[in-house]
Motif scaffolding. Structure first.
Motif, PDB file in Angstrom:
ATOM      1  N   GLY A  76       5.769  -0.801  -8.849  1.00  0.00           N
ATOM      2  CA  GLY A  76       6.312   0.272  -8.035  1.00  0.00           C
ATOM      3  C   GLY A  76       5.474   1.529  -8.098  1.00  0.00           C
ATOM      4  N   ARG A  77       5.934   2.544  -7.338  1.00  0.00           N
ATOM      5  CA  ARG A  77       5.198   3.792  -7.190  1.00  0.00           C
ATOM      6  C   ARG A  77       6.135   4.982  -7.316  1.00  0.00           C
ATOM      7  NH1 ARG A  77       3.238  -0.128  -4.101  1.00  0.00           N
ATOM      8  NH2 ARG A  77       1.000  -0.280  -3.650  1.00  0.00           N
ATOM      9  N   GLY A  78       5.556   6.080  -7.750  1.00  0.00           N
ATOM     10  CA  GLY A  78       6.233   7.364  -7.735  1.00  0.00           C
ATOM     11  C   GLY A  78       5.296   8.381  -7.126  1.00  0.00           C
ATOM     12  N   ALA A  79       5.836   9.282  -6.291  1.00  0.00           N
ATOM     13  CA  ALA A  79       4.981  10.232  -5.583  1.00  0.00           C
ATOM     14  C   ALA A  79       5.635  11.607  -5.571  1.00  0.00           C
ATOM     15  CB  ALA A  79       4.730   9.751  -4.148  1.00  0.00           C
ATOM     16  N   GLY A  80       4.795  12.628  -5.402  1.00  0.00           N
ATOM     17  CA  GLY A  80       5.299  13.993  -5.363  1.00  0.00           C
ATOM     18  C   GLY A  80       4.301  14.936  -4.744  1.00  0.00           C
ATOM     19  N   ASN A  81       4.207  16.140  -5.292  1.00  0.00           N
ATOM     20  CA  ASN A  81       3.394  17.192  -4.700  1.00  0.00           C
ATOM     21  C   ASN A  81       1.913  17.003  -5.004  1.00  0.00           C
ATOM     22  OD1 ASN A  81       4.322  17.620  -7.348  1.00  0.00           O
ATOM     23  ND2 ASN A  81       4.148  19.839  -7.220  1.00  0.00           N
ATOM     24  N   GLY A  82       1.258  16.223  -4.121  1.00  0.00           N
ATOM     25  CA  GLY A  82      -0.183  16.020  -4.207  1.00  0.00           C
ATOM     26  C   GLY A  82      -0.622  14.818  -5.000  1.00  0.00           C
ATOM     27  N   PHE A  83       0.289  13.895  -5.301  1.00  0.00           N
ATOM     28  CA  PHE A  83      -0.095  12.751  -6.129  1.00  0.00           C
ATOM     29  C   PHE A  83       0.768  11.539  -5.824  1.00  0.00           C
ATOM     30  CE2 PHE A  83       3.514  14.426  -8.412  1.00  0.00           C
ATOM     31  CZ  PHE A  83       4.153  13.288  -8.905  1.00  0.00           C
ATOM     32  N   MET A  84       0.235  10.378  -6.197  1.00  0.00           N
ATOM     33  CA  MET A  84       0.989   9.129  -6.245  1.00  0.00           C
ATOM     34  C   MET A  84       0.467   8.328  -7.416  1.00  0.00           C
ATOM     35  SD  MET A  84       1.443   6.065  -3.401  1.00  0.00           S
ATOM     36  CE  MET A  84       2.549   7.054  -2.384  1.00  0.00           C
ATOM     37  N   ILE A  85       1.374   7.808  -8.239  1.00  0.00           N
ATOM     38  CA  ILE A  85       0.994   6.944  -9.349  1.00  0.00           C
ATOM     39  C   ILE A  85       1.710   5.615  -9.191  1.00  0.00           C
ATOM     40  CG2 ILE A  85       0.589   8.892 -10.900  1.00  0.00           C
ATOM     41  CD1 ILE A  85       3.265   8.165 -12.268  1.00  0.00           C
ATOM     42  N   GLY A  86       1.262   4.599  -9.920  1.00  0.00           N
ATOM     43  CA  GLY A  86       1.888   3.285  -9.818  1.00  0.00           C
ATOM     44  C   GLY A  86       1.782   2.509 -11.111  1.00  0.00           C
ATOM     45  N   THR A  87       2.632   1.497 -11.229  1.00  0.00           N
ATOM     46  CA  THR A  87       2.596   0.593 -12.366  1.00  0.00           C
ATOM     47  C   THR A  87       2.768  -0.825 -11.865  1.00  0.00           C
ATOM     48  OG1 THR A  87       3.610   0.002 -14.492  1.00  0.00           O
ATOM     49  CG2 THR A  87       5.079   0.824 -12.772  1.00  0.00           C
ATOM     50  N   SER A  88       2.163  -1.768 -12.546  1.00  0.00           N
ATOM     51  CA  SER A  88       2.335  -3.181 -12.226  1.00  0.00           C
ATOM     52  C   SER A  88       2.789  -3.971 -13.447  1.00  0.00           C
ATOM     53  CB  SER A  88       1.024  -3.772 -11.684  1.00  0.00           C
ATOM     54  OG  SER A  88      -0.024  -3.598 -12.626  1.00  0.00           O
ATOM     55  N   ASP A  89       3.154  -3.262 -14.518  1.00  0.00           N
ATOM     56  CA  ASP A  89       3.614  -3.935 -15.733  1.00  0.00           C
ATOM     57  C   ASP A  89       4.909  -3.325 -16.269  1.00  0.00           C
ATOM     58  OD1 ASP A  89       2.729  -1.538 -16.740  1.00  0.00           O
ATOM     59  OD2 ASP A  89       1.050  -2.377 -17.871  1.00  0.00           O
ATOM     60  N   PHE A 104       4.169  14.339  -0.909  1.00  0.00           N
ATOM     61  CA  PHE A 104       5.042  13.285  -0.378  1.00  0.00           C
ATOM     62  C   PHE A 104       6.511  13.690  -0.471  1.00  0.00           C
ATOM     63  CE2 PHE A 104       1.157  11.286  -1.846  1.00  0.00           C
ATOM     64  CZ  PHE A 104       0.827  10.469  -0.792  1.00  0.00           C
ATOM     65  N   ARG A 105       7.239  13.410   0.614  1.00  0.00           N
ATOM     66  CA  ARG A 105       8.687  13.615   0.631  1.00  0.00           C
ATOM     67  C   ARG A 105       9.418  12.284   0.548  1.00  0.00           C
ATOM     68  NH1 ARG A 105       9.040  18.037   5.645  1.00  0.00           N
ATOM     69  NH2 ARG A 105       7.669  19.626   4.690  1.00  0.00           N
ATOM     70  N   LYS A 106       9.010  11.323   1.365  1.00  0.00           N
ATOM     71  CA  LYS A 106       9.575   9.984   1.365  1.00  0.00           C
ATOM     72  C   LYS A 106       8.445   8.975   1.446  1.00  0.00           C
ATOM     73  CE  LYS A 106      13.949  11.298   1.644  1.00  0.00           C
ATOM     74  NZ  LYS A 106      14.941  11.036   0.580  1.00  0.00           N
ATOM     75  N   ILE A 107       8.565   7.878   0.715  1.00  0.00           N
ATOM     76  CA  ILE A 107       7.576   6.804   0.794  1.00  0.00           C
ATOM     77  C   ILE A 107       8.294   5.495   1.103  1.00  0.00           C
ATOM     78  CG2 ILE A 107       5.952   7.931  -0.757  1.00  0.00           C
ATOM     79  CD1 ILE A 107       6.890   6.049  -2.987  1.00  0.00           C
ATOM     80  N   ASP A 108       7.586   4.572   1.774  1.00  0.00           N
ATOM     81  CA  ASP A 108       8.170   3.274   2.100  1.00  0.00           C
ATOM     82  C   ASP A 108       7.065   2.237   2.167  1.00  0.00           C
ATOM     83  OD1 ASP A 108      10.523   1.671   2.874  1.00  0.00           O
ATOM     84  OD2 ASP A 108       9.406   1.391   4.732  1.00  0.00           O
ATOM     85  N   PHE A 109       7.138   1.232   1.279  1.00  0.00           N
ATOM     86  CA  PHE A 109       6.176   0.138   1.217  1.00  0.00           C
ATOM     87  C   PHE A 109       6.914  -1.183   1.394  1.00  0.00           C
ATOM     88  CE2 PHE A 109       3.755   3.472  -0.689  1.00  0.00           C
ATOM     89  CZ  PHE A 109       2.411   3.135  -0.547  1.00  0.00           C
ATOM     90  N   PRO A 110       6.748  -1.858   2.536  1.00  0.00           N
ATOM     91  CA  PRO A 110       7.351  -3.183   2.677  1.00  0.00           C
ATOM     92  C   PRO A 110       6.636  -4.246   1.851  1.00  0.00           C
ATOM     93  CG  PRO A 110       6.066  -2.655   4.623  1.00  0.00           C
ATOM     94  CD  PRO A 110       6.087  -1.419   3.777  1.00  0.00           C
ATOM     95  N   ASP A 111       5.396  -3.983   1.463  1.00  0.00           N
ATOM     96  CA  ASP A 111       4.661  -4.861   0.558  1.00  0.00           C
ATOM     97  C   ASP A 111       3.767  -3.972  -0.312  1.00  0.00           C
ATOM     98  OD1 ASP A 111       2.221  -4.296   2.016  1.00  0.00           O
ATOM     99  OD2 ASP A 111       2.781  -5.852   3.456  1.00  0.00           O
TER     100      ASP A 111
END
Length: 388
Positions: A76-89, A104-111
């Motif tokens: 999954g991912r987390g996003a905010g003011n000027g950044f996006m981070i993610g984890t796969s574990d 970022f205000r809202k994010i949406d990833f179907p994949d």
């Protein structure tokens, strides 16, 4: 035989590296004799420290999560003011996916590759629709100007929906163009699960809320529920499978919000008023009927809701009480449990299943990510940005 095995192993490592690069993730490919990966940690994992320092020197708002989305318990991912981070574990480690101008205000990833977001340039007021085709590392603005959208929901790489306070929209080309879906007058909340099937909340001043359904793409709408209330505001509606849930808002005052939560386990055939929270500052809860609980999660304002794994989860947050927590039902609303809260002012949830979920919390001293494996009963901190 040994040479063939070496070739096969090298080919697998090369394939893994290419796959990670294509999906926007980065990772170290283990080498012979390499040290074992560290155990799961918390804190900031050493990410975005320069960006944090830049914000502090410029006296800007500290880094904070505005939205999260998890495709599963681990990714999954987390996003905010000027950044996006993610984890796969599952939060043992995180990677910086994006750092730049977009807040970022809202994010949406179907994949895990294609994604969309509503974002502003730095701390600007105007919101834009942007898209990524590499997991979030690079973004392209799709709209020539600002958009009025407050929510987006993509079914796949081409088809999706967008909503503002009054209208619903549909795209079949990945967000390049949008068509307005016909909705009833005075719509104040909508959700579509397919191009033909959708739900709306409408308001009737002096009468109350109405929940309506379409099965022909908005050409006609049938009345599903009436909820009396003198001064209806707006509603949020959620649908998945046969479950339909609606949050109907009353008034707000003194950092308190009155609301009612309605549930239908059978696609609108029957409804149950699950929560009716009246407050001193917001007045009476809208609607009537049944024997609802008098308080929602942490006795606070309703946040976003998630339907996953047959369960329904509602975020609650209390700025005055400095608590954030969730309530849940696994029975379509017949039973409801408000779970213990954790410190914080507000937040957002993302559940991937009946038990696995994530929570982003903004607190007095930090903005943090938490994970649960028991449906929100307990939360374990996985990541945090400290306020300056």
């Amino acid at each position: 035989m040994i040479w063939t095995k070496k070739l096969r192993n090298n080919a697998l490592l090369l394939f893994s590296a290419v796959l990670l690069a294509l999906t926007g993730w980065s990772a170290d490919i283990p080498r012979a004799g390499a040290a074992q990966a560290p155990v799961c940690g918390t804190g900031d994992h050493g990410l975005l420290q320069e960006l944090q320092q830049k914000h502090a020197k410029a006296d800007e708002s500290p880094l904070a999560f505005s939205d999260i989305q998890f495709l599963g318990a681990k990714t999954g991912r987390g996003a905010g003011n000027g950044f996006m981070i993610g984890t796969s574990d599952g939060g043992c480690t995180f990677q910086t996916i994006y750092e730049g101008q977009w807040s970022f205000r809202k994010i949406d990833f179907p994949d895990n590759v294609y994604g969309w977001a509503l974002a502003s340039v730095q701390d600007g007021q105007s919101g834009y629709l942007i898209r990524t085709t590499d997991g979030g590392s690079h973004w392209k603005r799709l709209s020539n100007g600002p958009v009025t959208f407050t929510k987006i929901d993509f079914l796949d790489r081409q088809h999706g929906f967008a909503y503002d306070r009054a209208f619903a929209y549909y795209t079949a080309d990945g967000g390049g163009s949008w068509s307005k879906i016909p909705t009833p007058a005075n719509t104040r909340g909508a959700v579509f699960t397919s191009r033909s099937s959708g739900w709306v909340v409408t308001v009737a001043p002096g009468e109350g809320y109405r929940i309506r359904r379409t099965s022909d793409g908005g050409k006609s709408w049938s009345l599903q529920l009436k909820s009396a209330f003198s001064y209806p505001e707006f509603g949020d509606i959620y649908a998945k499978g046969s479950q339909v849930w609606a949050v109907l808002y009353g008034g707000t005052g003194m950092s308190q919000t009155s609301y009612s939560l309605y549930a239908s386990p059978d696609g609108g055939g029957s409804w149950r008023r699950v929560i009716a929270q009246s407050t001193a500052g917001g007045g009476p809860a809208p609607g009537s009927g049944g024997n609802p609980l008098p308080k929602g999660p942490v006795s606070g304002k309703p946040g976003n809701m998630q339907l996953a794994g047959g369960g329904a989860f509602l975020l609650g947050y209390s700025p005055a009480g400095e608590q954030v927590g969730v309530g849940r039902s696994y029975t379509g609303g017949r039973q409801w449990t408000n779970l213990p809260g954790i410190p914080g002012f507000d937040g957002v949830i993302s559940f991937a299943g009946a038990k696995e979920g994530w929570l982003a919390v903004r607190g007095p001293e930090q903005s943090s990510l938490y994970a649960t494996q028991d449906g929100g009963v307990t939360w374990k901190q996985k990541f945090s940005f400290h306020a300056k």
